[in-house]
Design a protein around this motif. Structure first.
Motif, mmCIF file in Angstrom:
data_model
loop_
_atom_site.group_PDB
_atom_site.id
_atom_site.type_symbol
_atom_site.label_atom_id
_atom_site.label_comp_id
_atom_site.label_asym_id
_atom_site.label_seq_id
_atom_site.Cartn_x
_atom_site.Cartn_y
_atom_site.Cartn_z
ATOM 1 N N LEU A 89 0.828 -1.201 0.000
ATOM 2 C CA LEU A 89 0.000 0.000 0.000
ATOM 3 C C LEU A 89 0.865 1.254 0.000
ATOM 4 N N ARG A 142 -11.021 -5.083 -0.163
ATOM 5 C CA ARG A 142 -10.167 -5.008 -1.351
ATOM 6 C C ARG A 142 -10.103 -6.299 -2.151
ATOM 7 N N TRP A 194 -10.106 -1.557 3.675
ATOM 8 C CA TRP A 194 -9.050 -2.527 3.400
ATOM 9 C C TRP A 194 -9.595 -3.947 3.328
#
Length: 250
Positions: free
Chosen positions: A17, A124, A121
């Protein structure tokens, strides 16, 4: 598309990330905001970097961030001459699309908390982008009109039906983001509006998540009144022009 974990990304020599945070004159709060993001991202076990891009700040924002970076090596401070919020975001996106599997953007004013990131998150694995929806947001009548105009412009130009097309709290898969960045000029005023439209037209798998929004307690809003209206008109023109660009399907 498949999603690699932190170990896989690190083994491949790529971050999992890249979190991008544009900064302009937020010396009172930017240190604590950066600390909160570092704590949350560390707690999630992500192989990441937090890139704070200081856009020609005239206060001590850069010095505050560099002091935090001395204690937290995952914080990268990128200082540059002032070019505006949109170009600063694009600078971060272009970096992140190369260095990481995922790119995330948040602002430095603490209006949207780091604690909400975990929900994005978690989503995802099944999508190409997760876009926040600012909930409980207080806006003036003028700001509400500009927000509505951005939404309608993205819908008319791209067929985009996202609820908050300019939300500065978004997670995007680099493989979906990178080809969309190519036709966007560096001086684009509101790249998130354009990218929302491009993501929708490309066939990207999109999710939306409400994120609590709080009024800023420090700093100043840099674009108000007629300046905000002129900026909105500029954004409208750029969005319409960029809707004519060839957008690859995902």
């Amino acid at each position: 598309m498949t999603d690699t974990g932190a170990a896989g990304a690190e083994a491949a020599g790529r971050l999992e990330l890249c979190a991008v945070m544009p900064v302009y004159n937020e010396e009172e709060i930017v240190g604590s905001v950066a600390e909160s993001w570092l704590e949350v991202l560390d707690g999630l076990g992500i192989h990441y970097e937090l890139v704070a891009i200081v856009d020609g700040a005239t206060d001590a924002s850069e010095q505050v961030l560099r002091a935090v970076a001395e204690r937290h090596p995952r914080l990268v401070v990128d200082a540059k001459p002032n070019s505006g919020h949109g170009p600063t975001i694009l600078r971060g996106y272009r970096r992140g699309a190369v260095t990481a599997e995922w790119v995330f953007q948040t602002d430095s004013d603490d209006e949207m908390p780091a604690a909400s990131f975990g929900e994005l998150w978690e989503l995802r694995h099944d999508v190409d982008a997760v876009i926040g929806i600012r909930s409980n947001r207080n806006q003036s009548a003028g700001r509400r009109a500009i927000t509505q105009a951005a939404r309608l412009t993205a819908r008319a130009a791209f067929g985009c039906r996202l609820a908050d097309v300019n939300c500065p709290y978004r997670l995007m898969r680099s493989s979906a983001l990178a080809p969309l960045l190519a036709p966007i000029p560096d001086d684009t005023f509101a790249p998130n509006v354009v990218l929302s439209g491009m993501l929708a037209r490309s066939g990207a798998r999109l999710a939306e998540v409400p994120v609590p929004h709080h009024d800023r307690t420090t700093g100043v809003v840099s674009i108000l009144g007629w300046k905000a209206l002129r900026a909105a008109l500029r954004s409208f023109g750029q969005t319409v022009r960029l809707s004519r660009a060839r957008i690859p399907k995902i």
